[in-house]
Motif scaffolding. Structure first.
Motif, PDB file in Angstrom:
ATOM      1  N   THR A  22      75.614 -29.156  42.378  1.00 49.16           N
ATOM      2  CA  THR A  22      76.510 -30.224  42.826  1.00 49.16           C
ATOM      3  C   THR A  22      77.918 -30.000  42.291  1.00 49.16           C
ATOM      4  O   THR A  22      78.903 -30.168  43.006  1.00 49.16           O
ATOM      5  CB  THR A  22      75.992 -31.604  42.358  1.00 49.16           C
ATOM      6  OG1 THR A  22      74.682 -31.810  42.867  1.00 49.16           O
ATOM      7  CG2 THR A  22      76.901 -32.721  42.843  1.00 49.16           C
ATOM      8  N   LEU A  23      78.008 -29.596  41.012  1.00 50.22           N
ATOM      9  CA  LEU A  23      79.313 -29.334  40.412  1.00 50.22           C
ATOM     10  C   LEU A  23      79.996 -28.154  41.088  1.00 50.22           C
ATOM     11  O   LEU A  23      81.185 -28.214  41.421  1.00 50.22           O
ATOM     12  CB  LEU A  23      79.153 -29.065  38.918  1.00 50.22           C
ATOM     13  CG  LEU A  23      80.421 -28.707  38.142  1.00 50.22           C
ATOM     14  CD1 LEU A  23      81.471 -29.810  38.268  1.00 50.22           C
ATOM     15  CD2 LEU A  23      80.101 -28.447  36.674  1.00 50.22           C
ATOM     16  N   ALA A  24      79.244 -27.079  41.305  1.00 46.84           N
ATOM     17  CA  ALA A  24      79.824 -25.882  41.922  1.00 46.84           C
ATOM     18  C   ALA A  24      80.327 -26.179  43.328  1.00 46.84           C
ATOM     19  O   ALA A  24      81.435 -25.773  43.704  1.00 46.84           O
ATOM     20  CB  ALA A  24      78.787 -24.762  41.948  1.00 46.84           C
ATOM     21  N   SER A  25      79.530 -26.901  44.118  1.00 48.43           N
ATOM     22  CA  SER A  25      79.951 -27.220  45.483  1.00 48.43           C
ATOM     23  C   SER A  25      81.135 -28.182  45.474  1.00 48.43           C
ATOM     24  O   SER A  25      82.035 -28.094  46.316  1.00 48.43           O
ATOM     25  CB  SER A  25      78.789 -27.825  46.274  1.00 48.43           C
ATOM     26  OG  SER A  25      78.387 -29.075  45.722  1.00 48.43           O
ATOM     27  N   GLY A  26      81.160 -29.088  44.475  1.00 48.95           N
ATOM     28  CA  GLY A  26      82.277 -30.027  44.370  1.00 48.95           C
ATOM     29  C   GLY A  26      83.580 -29.324  44.029  1.00 48.95           C
ATOM     30  O   GLY A  26      84.632 -29.645  44.587  1.00 48.95           O
ATOM     31  N   VAL A  27      83.511 -28.350  43.118  1.00 53.08           N
ATOM     32  CA  VAL A  27      84.709 -27.585  42.755  1.00 53.08           C
ATOM     33  C   VAL A  27      85.178 -26.751  43.940  1.00 53.08           C
ATOM     34  O   VAL A  27      86.381 -26.643  44.206  1.00 53.08           O
ATOM     35  CB  VAL A  27      84.425 -26.692  41.531  1.00 53.08           C
ATOM     36  CG1 VAL A  27      85.582 -25.737  41.278  1.00 53.08           C
ATOM     37  CG2 VAL A  27      84.177 -27.553  40.303  1.00 53.08           C
ATOM     38  N   ASP A  28      84.229 -26.177  44.672  1.00 53.76           N
ATOM     39  CA  ASP A  28      84.585 -25.409  45.866  1.00 53.76           C
ATOM     40  C   ASP A  28      85.314 -26.277  46.889  1.00 53.76           C
ATOM     41  O   ASP A  28      86.301 -25.864  47.500  1.00 53.76           O
ATOM     42  CB  ASP A  28      83.331 -24.802  46.508  1.00 53.76           C
ATOM     43  CG  ASP A  28      82.824 -23.588  45.742  1.00 53.76           C
ATOM     44  OD1 ASP A  28      83.578 -23.075  44.890  1.00 53.76           O
ATOM     45  OD2 ASP A  28      81.688 -23.164  45.982  1.00 53.76           O
ATOM     46  N   GLU A  29      84.802 -27.512  47.077  1.00 56.22           N
ATOM     47  CA  GLU A  29      85.453 -28.442  48.006  1.00 56.22           C
ATOM     48  C   GLU A  29      86.830 -28.842  47.498  1.00 56.22           C
ATOM     49  O   GLU A  29      87.789 -28.935  48.264  1.00 56.22           O
ATOM     50  CB  GLU A  29      84.591 -29.692  48.193  1.00 56.22           C
ATOM     51  CG  GLU A  29      83.333 -29.466  49.002  1.00 56.22           C
ATOM     52  CD  GLU A  29      82.489 -30.719  49.106  1.00 56.22           C
ATOM     53  OE1 GLU A  29      83.042 -31.829  48.902  1.00 56.22           O
ATOM     54  OE2 GLU A  29      81.280 -30.606  49.378  1.00 56.22           O
ATOM     55  N   LEU A  30      86.909 -29.075  46.202  1.00 53.43           N
ATOM     56  CA  LEU A  30      88.167 -29.504  45.599  1.00 53.43           C
ATOM     57  C   LEU A  30      89.253 -28.449  45.789  1.00 53.43           C
ATOM     58  O   LEU A  30      90.403 -28.762  46.092  1.00 53.43           O
ATOM     59  CB  LEU A  30      87.954 -29.786  44.111  1.00 53.43           C
ATOM     60  CG  LEU A  30      89.068 -30.502  43.348  1.00 53.43           C
ATOM     61  CD1 LEU A  30      89.245 -31.911  43.886  1.00 53.43           C
ATOM     62  CD2 LEU A  30      88.752 -30.536  41.870  1.00 53.43           C
ATOM     63  N   LEU A  31      88.864 -27.184  45.608  1.00 55.26           N
ATOM     64  CA  LEU A  31      89.827 -26.079  45.739  1.00 55.26           C
ATOM     65  C   LEU A  31      89.786 -25.443  47.126  1.00 55.26           C
ATOM     66  O   LEU A  31      90.434 -24.424  47.355  1.00 55.26           O
ATOM     67  CB  LEU A  31      89.538 -25.026  44.669  1.00 55.26           C
ATOM     68  CG  LEU A  31      89.633 -25.521  43.224  1.00 55.26           C
ATOM     69  CD1 LEU A  31      89.302 -24.412  42.250  1.00 55.26           C
ATOM     70  CD2 LEU A  31      91.015 -26.091  42.938  1.00 55.26           C
ATOM     71  N   GLU A  32      89.001 -26.074  48.022  1.00 58.14           N
ATOM     72  CA  GLU A  32      88.928 -25.647  49.426  1.00 58.14           C
ATOM     73  C   GLU A  32      88.617 -24.155  49.542  1.00 58.14           C
ATOM     74  O   GLU A  32      89.284 -23.406  50.261  1.00 58.14           O
ATOM     75  CB  GLU A  32      90.227 -25.994  50.152  1.00 58.14           C
ATOM     76  CG  GLU A  32      90.506 -27.488  50.138  1.00 58.14           C
ATOM     77  CD  GLU A  32      91.871 -27.864  50.668  1.00 58.14           C
ATOM     78  OE1 GLU A  32      91.921 -28.542  51.692  1.00 58.14           O
ATOM     79  OE2 GLU A  32      92.862 -27.458  50.042  1.00 58.14           O
ATOM     80  N   GLN A  33      87.555 -23.768  48.856  1.00 57.67           N
ATOM     81  CA  GLN A  33      87.190 -22.357  48.826  1.00 57.67           C
ATOM     82  C   GLN A  33      86.753 -21.822  50.189  1.00 57.67           C
ATOM     83  O   GLN A  33      86.902 -20.638  50.476  1.00 57.67           O
ATOM     84  CB  GLN A  33      86.056 -22.142  47.824  1.00 57.67           C
ATOM     85  CG  GLN A  33      86.521 -22.133  46.391  1.00 57.67           C
ATOM     86  CD  GLN A  33      87.412 -20.938  46.100  1.00 57.67           C
ATOM     87  OE1 GLN A  33      88.615 -20.998  46.284  1.00 57.67           O
ATOM     88  NE2 GLN A  33      86.824 -19.853  45.677  1.00 57.67           N
ATOM     89  N   LYS A  34      86.177 -22.705  51.023  1.00 53.83           N
ATOM     90  CA  LYS A  34      85.725 -22.235  52.328  1.00 53.83           C
ATOM     91  C   LYS A  34      86.892 -21.943  53.271  1.00 53.83           C
ATOM     92  O   LYS A  34      86.754 -21.207  54.236  1.00 53.83           O
ATOM     93  CB  LYS A  34      84.797 -23.282  52.955  1.00 53.83           C
ATOM     94  CG  LYS A  34      83.476 -23.420  52.202  1.00 53.83           C
ATOM     95  CD  LYS A  34      82.563 -24.430  52.857  1.00 53.83           C
ATOM     96  CE  LYS A  34      81.253 -24.549  52.089  1.00 53.83           C
ATOM     97  NZ  LYS A  34      80.336 -25.543  52.708  1.00 53.83           N
ATOM     98  N   LYS A  35      88.042 -22.558  52.976  1.00 47.49           N
ATOM     99  CA  LYS A  35      89.216 -22.343  53.828  1.00 47.49           C
ATOM    100  C   LYS A  35      89.993 -21.097  53.413  1.00 47.49           C
ATOM    101  O   LYS A  35      90.635 -20.460  54.231  1.00 47.49           O
ATOM    102  CB  LYS A  35      90.140 -23.568  53.773  1.00 47.49           C
ATOM    103  CG  LYS A  35      89.567 -24.807  54.438  1.00 47.49           C
ATOM    104  CD  LYS A  35      90.589 -25.923  54.417  1.00 47.49           C
ATOM    105  CE  LYS A  35      90.050 -27.179  55.092  1.00 47.49           C
ATOM    106  NZ  LYS A  35      91.044 -28.290  55.062  1.00 47.49           N
TER     107      LYS A  35
END
Length: 278
Positions: free
Chosen positions: A41-54
């Motif tokens: 949950t933390l890892a996916s949240g940080v990814d969303e926060l820093l928009e890693q998928k974009k």
């Protein structure tokens, strides 16, 4: 007395809900650990926060992989906001003396970041900082802290759904009918006495974290087999009430149990004085 009967029945029901809640909590923790729910949950949240998928910008990757952010063992479970801010400033070059050149260098680095949450926060922080790099770092830490609070709320929702699901599975599977428990307690003084004694022992132990109480209490109420029968009608409704009660959590039922045990003790009155006045 009728009042004592009501309180003792309430004590028994609260003890029952506490016992099932403790059992569900133990299962929930086991599943969460096995699935690495908190870390994922933390890892996916940080990814969303820093928009890693974009974007996979190397600067943002450097922040995520910074020793202050990424643990050496790879087991991500918590990121300190000040550590994240320090890592961000280090990667962007916002460290060293508080000179105008340093702040200009930081602004250039911010301008080169890809569009996204981090860039927006840094630009706003830099515009407010009036040339003070430390203020930029503080604003980044505050932003990250607030974001982690929201992420914590998400994890609690996941935990709540898992708790409700496990509670429903156990309640239906073991026919943990709240109505039947209440009815049995109401008509059985012996069971009420046993429940009151078990409640006092649980409170003395601080039993919000002692799953061992669950087996004894459930055995006391006659619940020993799994899926021996499938409840229907009012029995099914009673099981669903148990599942909902369990979703409130063991600490809730422990506190509630403490409060009604105290009420029951006060309701018994003061101990009579002896003839000699002692």
């Amino acid at each position: 007395m009728f009042g004592s009967q009501v309180l003792e029945t309430a004590i028994g029901i609260a003890l029952f809900f506490l016992a099932v809640s403790l059992f569900v909590t133990a299962l929930q923790e086991f599943i969460a650990t096995a699935l690495k729910l908190r870390a994922n949950t933390l890892a996916s949240g940080v990814d969303e926060l820093l928009e890693q998928k974009k974007n996979l910008d190397p600067v943002i990757q450097a922040i995520i992989n910074h020793p202050r952010v990424s643990p050496l063992d790879g087991k991500l479970s918590y990121i300190c906001s000040t550590s994240f801010a320090a890592a961000t400033m280090h990667v962007l070059g916002g460290i060293g003396d508080a000179s105008k050149d340093q702040f200009n260098q930081l602004e250039i680095a911010i301008g080169n970041l890809p569009a996204g949450n981090l860039k927006s926060v840094l630009q706003l922080a830099a515009s407010r900082a009036q040339g003070d790099v430390t203020k930029v770092e503080q604003e980044v830490a505050t932003w990250f802290d607030e974001s982690m609070d929201r992420l914590s709320g998400r994890y609690k929702r996941y935990s709540g759904y898992l708790s409700l699901g496990l509670g429903a599975l156990l309640a239906v599977g073991m026919n943990l009918n709240a109505f039947a428990v209440g009815s049995t307690l109401w008509t059985s003084p012996v069971l009420r006495d046993q429940a009151s004694a078990a409640a006092a022992a649980a409170i003395a132990k601080g039993a919000t974290t002692v799953p061992a109480i669950s087996a004894d209490v459930l055995s006391m109420f006659g619940f020993q087999t799994f899926f021996a029968t499938f409840p229907s009608g009012m029995a099914l409704l009673g099981c669903l009430i148990t599942a909902f009660a369990v979703s409130l959590g063991a600490p809730f039922w422990f506190d509630f149990l403490q409060s009604i045990v105290k009420m029951n003790v006060r309701g018994t009155g003061d101990k009579p004085a002896k003839a000699d006045g002692s």
